[in-house]
Motif scaffolding. Structure first.
Motif, PDB file in Angstrom:
ATOM      1  N   LEU A 144       5.373  10.212 -53.806  1.00  0.00           N
ATOM      2  CA  LEU A 144       5.734  11.249 -54.769  1.00  0.00           C
ATOM      3  C   LEU A 144       6.925  10.858 -55.625  1.00  0.00           C
ATOM      4  CD1 LEU A 144       4.415  13.933 -55.383  1.00  0.00           C
ATOM      5  CD2 LEU A 144       3.636  12.912 -53.293  1.00  0.00           C
ATOM      6  N   VAL A 145       7.824  10.008 -55.099  1.00  0.00           N
ATOM      7  CA  VAL A 145       8.898   9.512 -55.967  1.00  0.00           C
ATOM      8  C   VAL A 145       8.297   8.657 -57.077  1.00  0.00           C
ATOM      9  CG1 VAL A 145      10.832   7.912 -56.066  1.00  0.00           C
ATOM     10  CG2 VAL A 145      10.766   9.654 -54.323  1.00  0.00           C
ATOM     11  N   ALA A 146       7.289   7.845 -56.723  1.00  0.00           N
ATOM     12  CA  ALA A 146       6.612   7.054 -57.756  1.00  0.00           C
ATOM     13  C   ALA A 146       5.968   7.966 -58.790  1.00  0.00           C
ATOM     14  CB  ALA A 146       5.563   6.149 -57.113  1.00  0.00           C
ATOM     15  N   PHE A 147       5.362   9.054 -58.313  1.00  0.00           N
ATOM     16  CA  PHE A 147       4.755  10.006 -59.246  1.00  0.00           C
ATOM     17  C   PHE A 147       5.812  10.612 -60.153  1.00  0.00           C
ATOM     18  CE2 PHE A 147       0.904  12.274 -60.127  1.00  0.00           C
ATOM     19  CZ  PHE A 147       1.338  13.406 -60.773  1.00  0.00           C
ATOM     20  N   TYR A 157       3.078  20.280 -67.855  1.00  0.00           N
ATOM     21  CA  TYR A 157       2.088  20.084 -66.793  1.00  0.00           C
ATOM     22  C   TYR A 157       2.446  19.032 -65.769  1.00  0.00           C
ATOM     23  CZ  TYR A 157       0.038  16.471 -69.848  1.00  0.00           C
ATOM     24  OH  TYR A 157      -0.182  15.399 -70.656  1.00  0.00           O
ATOM     25  N   TYR A 158       3.457  18.187 -66.024  1.00  0.00           N
ATOM     26  CA  TYR A 158       3.812  17.224 -64.982  1.00  0.00           C
ATOM     27  C   TYR A 158       4.867  17.784 -64.037  1.00  0.00           C
ATOM     28  CZ  TYR A 158       1.387  13.097 -66.669  1.00  0.00           C
ATOM     29  OH  TYR A 158       0.433  12.187 -67.009  1.00  0.00           O
ATOM     30  N   MET A 159       5.840  18.486 -64.582  1.00  0.00           N
ATOM     31  CA  MET A 159       6.952  18.915 -63.763  1.00  0.00           C
ATOM     32  C   MET A 159       6.573  19.867 -62.632  1.00  0.00           C
ATOM     33  SD  MET A 159       9.851  17.576 -64.076  1.00  0.00           S
ATOM     34  CE  MET A 159       9.353  15.921 -64.411  1.00  0.00           C
ATOM     35  N   PRO A 160       5.646  20.822 -62.832  1.00  0.00           N
ATOM     36  CA  PRO A 160       5.325  21.710 -61.707  1.00  0.00           C
ATOM     37  C   PRO A 160       4.825  20.946 -60.490  1.00  0.00           C
ATOM     38  CG  PRO A 160       4.444  22.616 -63.709  1.00  0.00           C
ATOM     39  CD  PRO A 160       4.975  21.272 -64.057  1.00  0.00           C
ATOM     40  N   ILE A 161       4.069  19.872 -60.701  1.00  0.00           N
ATOM     41  CA  ILE A 161       3.585  19.115 -59.546  1.00  0.00           C
ATOM     42  C   ILE A 161       4.760  18.541 -58.779  1.00  0.00           C
ATOM     43  CG2 ILE A 161       2.155  17.210 -58.811  1.00  0.00           C
ATOM     44  CD1 ILE A 161       0.610  17.457 -61.304  1.00  0.00           C
ATOM     45  N   VAL A 162       5.689  17.935 -59.524  1.00  0.00           N
ATOM     46  CA  VAL A 162       6.826  17.297 -58.868  1.00  0.00           C
ATOM     47  C   VAL A 162       7.686  18.330 -58.155  1.00  0.00           C
ATOM     48  CG1 VAL A 162       8.930  16.048 -59.356  1.00  0.00           C
ATOM     49  CG2 VAL A 162       6.836  15.394 -60.471  1.00  0.00           C
ATOM     50  N   ILE A 163       7.937  19.438 -58.843  1.00  0.00           N
ATOM     51  CA  ILE A 163       8.804  20.464 -58.251  1.00  0.00           C
ATOM     52  C   ILE A 163       8.155  21.061 -57.021  1.00  0.00           C
ATOM     53  CG2 ILE A 163       9.891  22.676 -58.671  1.00  0.00           C
ATOM     54  CD1 ILE A 163      10.197  21.908 -61.537  1.00  0.00           C
TER      55      ILE A 163
END
Lengths: 492, 122, 128
Positions: A382-385, A433-439
């Motif tokens: 997930l850090v890579a993501f 759309y990318y940030m919600p996944i990471v958060i």
């Protein structure tokens, strides 16, 4: 026989010979086949680096197949621009293959993996040849090899969705090829040449005598390359194809295959069409507006997706439109930005697809809503993501910022500030759309519900290499941008 | 009127373009997948026809060196290009047909609209 | 047609297609076992890869002999009189390899499409 002189052809032949040997060896000894593929890719990378050194030292280099001089023979060119693209193609193929060795055991049947290796190497060989070729018909042949193999690495998985998506891709790709071949026929009709250099000289006269042929050929080329590279209205095959393919294939397709067609369009615009044609027809305008729509629509559609790989595929449509925007703006800095984005997006999207593949490998979840709290059990992936998402959005320190910076500078220099607004808006939509996944992955209250398998060391090391590359392209970008700037100055 | 005269004089090109449009339209709109593959072949063949027609020289002979080396030959280059092109088209057709066989086993139909409905229900 | 490829129309592709179709015709007119006896699967795969390898390696041989890739006259392949049988150096070798490859490819394609019908099994419908 000086080996350095034969490098352009050897870079194409090495994966080709590997592709013919791999299924034979796979029948006897499976691991040896994987090592053979690794060896041929490694040799290609080494040869590409040698070629880069040679071109920097001696200047552009023309290689004639069979010692037949053009216009009777096929010619390969190695100048800084093409060697840059070649290096991107072979280096990233090698990197994706590191990921593929482990992941394929899990996704495909055992008997077809040998054939997958052959298809993979054929794809790499055809892309390497497309970057270097200087002849329209040779371009056609290798484009067809690329189309069939890129379609085959999707359908080798034999799922229901893979087969349908692969068929759709094949039909639309065949339409693109038909249009391309018709354009080549129209150009051959008025000039009698197929070599890029000779064609450019003849076209300056042909545009005046036979304008209709040349205009139709230009339009057909835009349709052909737009279909294959997923420019805005012709992108409909991409989401299904890239989402249902096995993960290394998705990484390869999104990262390299669509870029090679954008690169070919760029080479044709600047090396085949004379400057008078680009000034008299609004070809760049059309590409620019289609690209602007593509950027917006790609991001908007990506926001609505629930499946991780489909979201990444729609994001690819938006990002490839950036590259077309660089071509469409028709200005030095914008071109540098577009070309730099080829390298950056290849690395980033490949890494994102590899992270998605690692998540699917370890846990089997594909829906975004099921991924709450996964960052606590699979931190490295997930850090890579996260690093990949940061590059997509354009956060300083990653490569995505540099390419968007150059694009915006180029747009401002010619006074089209509307497109700066488009770039900024799309960065915002990317964040949405990318940030919600990471958060949700790291900071969600729920814990991750499913069983987690151990991710193999090879996959983890591939992701770490990707993160290093993203940061290098973000911070130490000057050598590459210098190379691209001097490569692009030739066209103006 | 001169357009019509030009068309009748160069009827090879005219027929090639018509075949191209027929092939493309069928490939994109008809639902049966085998028809799509046949239409793809028609489209490719029409472009090959155009290529070969370009190479024709009035009153020329086939480009094989025979007894008379000074005769007028037609342009051999388009012919050689088309040979390669035909092989490429054949490989794409072979691949597409084997893909259709697999899709038929997976979905039970060769009709693309039905497949989209089945996919939509998933 | 294959062997006369450099003297008359035809060459590797068409000759190989005719050869391959003849093997397929045996399978169609008799039954599949008779067809499979003509050329077995292993042999067909081997010939396929072998033909392609021979083609690529002929080009490489031209490099070792001193020219560029696939060079003919410049690499010193023996050229004869135009129209004679043993002329035009490397073209003859390449034509033979192409013929072998195309013939084996056509038979392999035919057997791959037909024989799966006899193997029981459907496509897994998984969403891994």
């Amino acid at each position: 026989m000086v080996l350095a002189d034969q490098l352009p052809v050897l870079i194409v032949i090495t994966p080709l010979i590997g592709a013919f040997l791999a299924p034979l060896i796979y029948r006897r000894h499976e691991k040896a086949s994987g090592y053979l593929v690794l060896l041929s890719l490694l040799l290609s990378v080494v040869m590409a680096v040698f070629l880069l050194i040679k071109v920097r030292r001696d200047g552009p280099y023309f290689y004639q197949m069979g010692n037949w001089p053009p216009p009777w023979g096929i010619e390969y060119v190695a100048d800084p621009l093409r060697v840059f693209m070649l290096l991107v193609v072979v280096a990233i193929s090698l990197w994706i293959f590191l990921f593929a060795i482990e992941d394929l055991q899990h996704e495909l049947r055992r008997t077809v993996i040998g054939w997958y290796y052959a298809l993979y190497l054929l794809l790499v060989a055809s892309m390497a040849a497309i970057t270097m070729t200087n002849d329209l018909f040779n371009l056609f042949v290798f484009m067809e090899i690329c189309a069939i193999t890129s379609c085959a690495i999707i359908t080798v998985k034999e799922d229901r969705e893979c087969l349908e998506a692969g068929f759709k891709y094949l039909i639309l790709s065949a339409m693109g090829t038909g249009c391309f071949l018709l354009g080549v026929a129209l150009l051959y009709m008025v000039t009698g040449q197929l070599n890029f250099g000779f064609l450019q000289q003849e076209l300056t006269a042909a545009v005046i005598n036979y304008p209709l042929n040349v205009f139709t050929a230009a339009a057909l080329f835009i349709v052909a390359f737009g279909t294959k590279a997923a420019l805005f209205p012709l992108h409909v095959w991409l989401p299904d194809a890239h989402a249902s393919a096995p993960s290394p294939s998705s990484a390869m397709l999104s990262g390299l295959v669509i870029k090679i067609y954008a690169f070919s369009l760029f080479v044709i615009f600047y090396r085949v069409f004379p400057r008078s044609l680009l000034d008299s027809l609004p070809l760049s305008e059309i590409v620019l507006w289609l690209a602007a729509f593509g950027v917006m629509f790609g991001s908007v559609y990506a926001m609505l997706q629930t499946d991780l790989k489909k979201m990444l595929a729609y994001s690819s449509i938006g990002q490839i439109a950036f590259i077309f925007m660089g071509i469409g703006l028709d200005q030095r800095l914008a071109l540098v930005g577009g070309l730099y984005h080829i390298a950056v997006h290849a690395i980033t999207k490949a890494m994102l697809f590899m992270a998605a593949g690692a998540i699917i490998y370890a846990t089997g979840v594909r829906r975004i809503s099921d991924m709450n709290g996964i960052g606590r059990v699979m931190p490295l992936v997930l850090v890579a993501f996260t690093v990949g998402s940061a590059s997509m959005i354009g956060i300083p320190g990653t490569g995505g910022l540099i390419s968007k910076w150059y694009l915006a500078l180029g747009a401002l220099e010619i006074g089209r500030s509307l497109f700066v607004l488009v770039i900024l808006l799309s960065s915002l939509l990317n964040a949405i759309y990318y940030m919600p996944i990471v958060i949700n992955a790291f900071m969600s209250q729920d814990d991750f519900a499913c069983q987690v398998k151990e991710v193999p060391k090879v996959l983890q090391s591939a992701l770490v290499i990707g993160m290093i590359f993203v940061v290098i392209t973000g911070i130490f970008s000057r050598p590459l941008t210098l190379l691209l700037e001097e490569a692009v100055t030739v066209f103006f | 009127m001169e357009i019509l005269g030009g068309l009748i004089h160069n009827y090879y090109y005219f027929v090639a373009i018509i075949l191209f449009v027929i092939g493309t339209h069928t490939m994109l709109t008809h639902a049966n997948m085998i028809k799509k593959v046949i239409a793809m072949n028609i489209m490719d063949t029409s472009v090959f026809l155009l290529f070969v027609a370009i190479g024709y020289v009035q009153g020329g002979r086939p480009p094989i060196i025979g007894s008379d080396p000074e005769a007028l030959y037609i342009n051999p280059l388009p012919g050689a290009l088309i040979l390669t092109g035909i092989v490429v088209a054949v490989s794409v057709t072979a691949y597409a047909l084997s893909l259709i066989v697999k899709i038929h086993r997976a979905y039970g139909t060769v009709d693309y609209d039905e497949i989209c409905e089945l996919r939509g229900d998933e | 047609m294959i062997v006369n490829g450099h003297l008359s129309p035809g060459g590797g592709f068409s000759g190989g297609a005719i050869f391959g179709s003849s093997l397929v015709l045996v399978a169609i007119s008799f039954n599949l076992e008779a067809g499979a006896k003509q050329i077995s699967h292993q042999t067909a795969s081997l010939l396929e890869s072998g033909g392609a390898l021979g083609f690529a390696l002929t080009g490489l041989a031209a490099i070792f002999l001193g020219g560029n890739y696939f060079a003919n006259r410049a690499a010193g392949f023996p050229l004869g009189e135009a129209g004679e049988f043993f002329s035009a150096g490397a073209i003859w070798i390449i034509t033979v390899f192409i013929g072998i490859k195309v013939a084996s490819t056509i038979t392999t394609l035919f057997y791959n499409i037909i024989e799966k019908e006899q193997v029981v099994g459907d496509i897994r419908r998984t969403d891994t």
